[in-house]
Write a protein that holds these residues in place. Structure first.
Motif, short mmCIF file in Angstrom:
data_model
loop_
_atom_site.label_atom_id
_atom_site.label_comp_id
_atom_site.label_asym_id
_atom_site.label_seq_id
_atom_site.Cartn_x
_atom_site.Cartn_y
_atom_site.Cartn_z
N GLY A 9 1.80 70.46 115.09
CA GLY A 9 2.61 70.98 116.18
C GLY A 9 2.85 69.98 117.29
O GLY A 9 3.04 70.37 118.43
N GLU A 24 0.12 75.72 117.76
CA GLU A 24 1.49 76.23 117.67
C GLU A 24 1.66 76.99 116.37
O GLU A 24 1.02 76.67 115.37
CB GLU A 24 2.49 75.08 117.74
CG GLU A 24 2.49 74.32 119.05
CD GLU A 24 3.02 75.13 120.22
OE1 GLU A 24 3.93 75.96 120.04
OE2 GLU A 24 2.50 74.95 121.33
N LYS A 25 2.53 77.98 116.36
CA LYS A 25 2.67 78.88 115.22
C LYS A 25 2.87 78.14 113.90
O LYS A 25 3.71 77.26 113.78
CB LYS A 25 3.83 79.84 115.44
CG LYS A 25 3.94 80.83 114.31
CD LYS A 25 4.97 81.87 114.53
CE LYS A 25 5.00 82.74 113.29
NZ LYS A 25 5.58 83.99 113.48
N ARG A 92 4.40 81.81 124.35
CA ARG A 92 4.43 81.00 123.13
C ARG A 92 3.84 81.76 121.96
O ARG A 92 2.92 82.56 122.11
CB ARG A 92 3.61 79.73 123.33
CG ARG A 92 4.14 78.83 124.39
CD ARG A 92 3.44 77.51 124.46
NE ARG A 92 2.03 77.58 124.08
CZ ARG A 92 1.21 76.57 124.10
NH1 ARG A 92 1.62 75.39 124.46
NH2 ARG A 92 -0.06 76.71 123.75
N LEU A 94 1.52 81.64 118.83
CA LEU A 94 0.37 80.82 118.47
C LEU A 94 -0.31 81.34 117.21
O LEU A 94 -0.13 82.50 116.82
CB LEU A 94 -0.65 80.81 119.61
CG LEU A 94 -0.17 80.28 120.95
CD1 LEU A 94 -1.20 80.56 122.04
CD2 LEU A 94 0.11 78.79 120.87
#
Length: 103
Positions: A9, A24-25, A92, A94
């Motif tokens: 990410g 981050e996803k 965000r 996550l």
């Protein structure tokens, strides 16, 4: 204790077995296992291997614990003496990971 630094990410994380981190996803199901091959540094307790840019053959395995949205952040724009100000919030996406092994 063995640890590693890996990249995902656009960020770098220092981890060891048993750690839980938020990244981050990632596109993965909960309770599935993910392997990261972009390992930048590995320390096995006595020796350290630094990659150029990555360490060959090194992997970090992690289990997906949860997919969630982070806490709210505020983006505030402001121009002085113009009467202009704008507020926009965001959250965000996550992924919570539990590090299984560093090899």
């Amino acid at each position: 204790m063995a640890y590693a630094v890996f990249k995902t990410g656009g960020k770098q994380y220092r981890v060891q077995a048993g750690d839980q981190i938020d990244v981050e996803k990632l596109v993965a199901d909960v309770d599935s296992e993910i392997s990261f091959d972009e390992v930048l540094l590995v320390n096995d307790g006595s020796t350290t291997k630094v990659g150029a840019p990555v360490v060959e053959g090194a992997t970090v395995k992690a289990k997906v614990v949860d997919q969630f949205r982070g806490k709210k952040g505020i983006a505030f724009k402001f121009k002085r003496r113009q009467g202009y100000h704008k507020t926009k919030g965001y959250r965000r996406h996550l992924t919570k990971l539990e590090i299984v092994s560093v090899a």
